[in-house]
Design an enzyme around this catalytic site. Structure first.
Site, PDB file in Angstrom:
ATOM      1  N   SER A 291       0.841  -1.189   0.000  1.00 22.79           N
ATOM      2  CA  SER A 291       0.000   0.000   0.000  1.00 22.79           C
ATOM      3  C   SER A 291       0.886   1.252   0.000  1.00 22.79           C
ATOM      4  O   SER A 291       1.648   1.465  -0.940  1.00 22.79           O
ATOM      5  CB  SER A 291      -0.963  -0.030   1.183  1.00 22.79           C
ATOM      6  OG  SER A 291      -1.962   0.943   1.028  1.00 22.79           O
ATOM      7  N   ASP A 375     -10.115  -3.829  -5.639  1.00 25.70           N
ATOM      8  CA  ASP A 375      -9.493  -2.907  -4.685  1.00 25.70           C
ATOM      9  C   ASP A 375     -10.016  -1.504  -4.979  1.00 25.70           C
ATOM     10  O   ASP A 375      -9.773  -0.958  -6.062  1.00 25.70           O
ATOM     11  CB  ASP A 375      -7.976  -2.969  -4.841  1.00 25.70           C
ATOM     12  CG  ASP A 375      -7.231  -2.211  -3.753  1.00 25.70           C
ATOM     13  OD1 ASP A 375      -7.846  -1.360  -3.086  1.00 25.70           O
ATOM     14  OD2 ASP A 375      -6.027  -2.467  -3.586  1.00 25.70           O
ATOM     15  N   HIS A 404      -8.459  -4.472  -1.046  1.00 25.08           N
ATOM     16  CA  HIS A 404      -7.211  -3.881  -0.582  1.00 25.08           C
ATOM     17  C   HIS A 404      -6.715  -4.606   0.659  1.00 25.08           C
ATOM     18  O   HIS A 404      -6.968  -4.187   1.808  1.00 25.08           O
ATOM     19  CB  HIS A 404      -7.408  -2.395  -0.288  1.00 25.08           C
ATOM     20  CG  HIS A 404      -6.120  -1.664  -0.081  1.00 25.08           C
ATOM     21  ND1 HIS A 404      -5.182  -1.521  -1.084  1.00 25.08           N
ATOM     22  CD2 HIS A 404      -5.589  -1.059   1.013  1.00 25.08           C
ATOM     23  CE1 HIS A 404      -4.145  -0.843  -0.622  1.00 25.08           C
ATOM     24  NE2 HIS A 404      -4.367  -0.558   0.650  1.00 25.08           N
TER      25      HIS A 404
END
Length: 429
Positions: A291, A375, A404
């Site tokens: 991320s 996501d 995600h």
């Protein structure tokens, strides 16, 4: 090369806040398990809905979008024995997203189909002064003498020495936990740097066991903000409420003030520290993060030629300027959009902090990336725009029914890729 892993169907089990009501479960899945199609092909989405462990009746609301942005199409489909199907397509490279819900219910399920995603291009070219801008920043960093303070830490990991490390930098210091093999010999070990996802906290001790892998490594985990490590939760909560509140938007319309400039310079200074250690093998540097950590990994590879491999799980920071191509952008959503129009100052500033541009500058030996097709934080359209811009050997791990998060399988993929690089670099001696 593309690797694909299938996960259990997306489902939502929801309960009323008061008296128990029947559980509602929605599923949506593409007719191809890999969820990949050619432009213009038709994808069939198969939908199933259960309520109280029985097939539901009535209508479902099916909303299509281009990975969450316009144009959108909505239609109602009648369920038959709790099942229905709907079709769609795209006439350009990208992702078709389906959102399935019941009328007057907040619950929903997502499914996504990729149409030649390997053809998605950056929404804007690299700024002409991109390299000059970052050369200036790195020059300023180099003028700050590197001073490091290592405080020994107790550890349950046998065979390593562990330290809290503070390293001088522009602005906030590099703050991390460092592990190295005991009785380490000079010029013997590859280095791996772990960088953090979004949020406010200290560094993680979880990376210390990497110091024992593949015959030994120099392992450093740094927090994203240069904060002291090992503090009470209340300390980090106060930082998040105070000076780091909304940090991702700080300086978003000015490339000199953008918060991520300091974050990326701390990554470079962390590499300075690792490569200055007498035990470093002199050639191997891996950056690993997910991320926001994937954002930092891309940036490190694009800004620092010492990086030899990077691992980026569901990376943030991809294609900030997607709006100019009528596409979605990823977290941190640097560009402010009002009534469909981007703030011009923010749009231009964001280009200097975009993975699509860092990717084009990477000179490392390889990269490993993961992507989730549903996501909504770091959408697959944005991730592929950055992945496709990588000009070195690369592999992407696709997760058609995952949002995600880092699944165990995806984490293993990145771990295996990093360790394979270590072995390859040793064999190249």
């Amino acid at each position: 090369m593309i690797r694909c892993l299938l996960f259990s169907l997306v489902s939502l089990s929801l309960y009323a806040e008061t008296a128990p009501k029947p559980t509602l479960i929605l599923h949506a899945v593409t007719d191809r398990p890999e969820a990949l199609y050619q432009i213009g092909e038709t994808v069939r989405f198969d939908i199933s809905v259960q309520q109280a462990d029985k097939p539901a009746q009535g209508e479902v609301l099916c909303s299509f979008s281009k990975d969450g942005v316009e144009p959108k199409r909505t239609e109602k489909i009648q369920l038959k024995d709790g099942k229905a199907s709907v079709t769609g397509t795209l006439d350009e490279p990208g992702f078709l997203q389906l959102r399935v819900s019941l009328p007057d219910h907040p619950e929903f399920a997502l499914a996504g189909a990729g149409f030649n995603p390997e053809q998605i291009k950056p929404s804007l070219p690299v700024p002409e002064d991109f390299d000059a801008f970052w050369d200036k920043q790195k020059t300023a960093l180099a003028e700050v003498a590197m001073k490091s303070e290592l405080t020994p830490l107790p550890t349950t990991v046998p065979g390593i020495d562990a330290f809290d490390v503070q390293v001088s930098c522009l602005g906030a210091p590099v703050s991390g936990y460092y592990g190295r093999p005991q009785n380490a010999k000079p010029k013997s070990y590859p280095a791996i740097l772990f960088v953090h996802g979004a949020g406010v906290g200290g560094s993680s001790l979880g990376a210390l066991p990497w110091a024992t892998r593949e015959g030994g490594m120099l392992s450093l985990d740094i927090n994203a903000h240069g904060l002291p490590n090992g503090q009470p939760k209340e300390f980090y909560d106060e930082q998040e409420k105070g000076p780091l509140n909304g940090y991702r938007f700080q300086g978003r319309d000015d490339r000199e003030q953008c918060y991520f400039k300091g974050m990326f310079l701390r990554v470079i200074r962390a590499i300075d520290f690792l490569t200055a250690q007498p035990e470093w093998d002199g050639k191997t540097v891996i950056i690993y993060g997910g991320s926001q950590g994937g954002f930092q990994a891309f940036a490190a590879a694009g800004l620092d030629d010492r990086v030899t491999f990077f691992c980026a799980g569901v990376p943030a920071g991809c294609d900030h300027t997607g709006i100019v191509a009528s596409r979605i952008n990823g977290w941190p959503k640097l560009v402010l959009v009002t009534d469909g129009k981007a703030d011009e100052k923010g749009l231009q500033a964001a280009r200097y902090f975009d993975n699509v541009n860092f990717a084009s500058r990477a000179k490392c030996r390889g990269a490993a990336v993961t992507v989730g097709f549903i996501d909504t934080v770091c959408p697959p359209t944005s991730v592929y725009a950055a992945y496709n811009a990588i000009g070195v050997p690369k592999t992407i791990f696709t997760m058609p029914l995952t949002g995600h998060k880092s699944s165990p399988e995806a984490s293993q993929f990145l771990t295996d890729a990093a360790l394979a690089h270590v072995r390859a670099m040793k064999e190249a001696q």
